[in-house]
Scaffold this active site. Structure first.
Site, mmCIF file in Angstrom:
data_model
loop_
_atom_site.group_PDB
_atom_site.id
_atom_site.type_symbol
_atom_site.label_atom_id
_atom_site.label_comp_id
_atom_site.label_asym_id
_atom_site.label_seq_id
_atom_site.Cartn_x
_atom_site.Cartn_y
_atom_site.Cartn_z
ATOM 1 N N CYS A 122 11.913 -1.429 7.156
ATOM 2 C CA CYS A 122 11.435 -0.260 7.897
ATOM 3 C C CYS A 122 10.196 0.254 7.153
ATOM 4 C CB CYS A 122 12.558 0.766 7.909
ATOM 5 S SG CYS A 122 12.295 2.170 8.963
ATOM 6 N N CYS A 139 -1.237 -4.950 3.267
ATOM 7 C CA CYS A 139 -1.165 -3.679 2.551
ATOM 8 C C CYS A 139 -2.495 -2.952 2.714
ATOM 9 C CB CYS A 139 -0.871 -3.934 1.079
ATOM 10 S SG CYS A 139 -0.853 -2.432 0.074
ATOM 11 N N CYS A 176 -4.341 -2.763 -0.945
ATOM 12 C CA CYS A 176 -4.889 -3.912 -1.682
ATOM 13 C C CYS A 176 -5.119 -5.151 -0.831
ATOM 14 C CB CYS A 176 -3.988 -4.264 -2.855
ATOM 15 S SG CYS A 176 -2.411 -5.003 -2.361
ATOM 16 N N CYS A 206 4.725 -2.809 -2.515
ATOM 17 C CA CYS A 206 3.817 -3.948 -2.580
ATOM 18 C C CYS A 206 3.842 -4.492 -4.009
ATOM 19 C CB CYS A 206 2.408 -3.518 -2.193
ATOM 20 S SG CYS A 206 1.170 -4.823 -2.367
ATOM 21 N N CYS A 248 0.020 -4.039 -5.716
ATOM 22 C CA CYS A 248 -0.568 -2.752 -6.126
ATOM 23 C C CYS A 248 0.457 -1.637 -6.312
ATOM 24 C CB CYS A 248 -1.631 -2.321 -5.123
ATOM 25 S SG CYS A 248 -0.961 -1.795 -3.527
#
Length: 131
Positions: A119, A47, A50, A96, A99
């Site tokens: 996707c 990510c 984070c 995510c 975060c």
């Protein structure tokens, strides 16, 4: 996984305008435009907000959709799946778990063994190359 919480000002300072628009405001990058769409390098996609590990390059495939596609996350616990009723359709949004960044969507039309297509917007990802 320990959750990451930041103020809007902190996210704006950390992210580019495009990363902020997609990750924090739920936008979408233009298809076929992302840095990782054609990427074949081995590693782990994290990510961008984070640094949580999200997807392995081993689960990446070319779906022809215009965005990086994966058939499975590193761990289901690293993602949150929410119902998205925007744009006059029902989809499953991928966020995510650490975060709450918007990452993209998951569809039930991927390859085996999962039959899923995650996707994901390139701007939401940071590839940590291996080897």
């Amino acid at each position: 996984m320990v959750e990451v919480e930041k103020s809007d000002a902190e996210w704006r300072a950390q992210l580019t305008d495009e990363q902020y628009a997609v990750c924090r405001q739920g936008g979408t990058e233009q298809p076929f435009s992302g840095a990782y769409y054609h990427c074949k390098e081995p590693g782990t996609y994290h990510c961008v907000c984070c640094d949580a590990p999200l997807f392995s390059s081993r689960a990446k495939y070319d779906s022809g959709s215009g965005w990086p596609s994966f058939w499975a996350p590193i761990s289901d616990d690293h993602l949150r799946i929410l119902e998205d009723r925007s744009l006059g359709m029902v989809r499953e949004e991928v966020r995510c778990a650490r975060c709450d960044a918007h990452l993209g969507h998951v569809f039930p039309d991927g390859p085996m063994p999962t039959g899923l297509r995650y996707c994901i917007n390139s701007v939401c990802l940071d590839l940590k190359r291996s080897g």
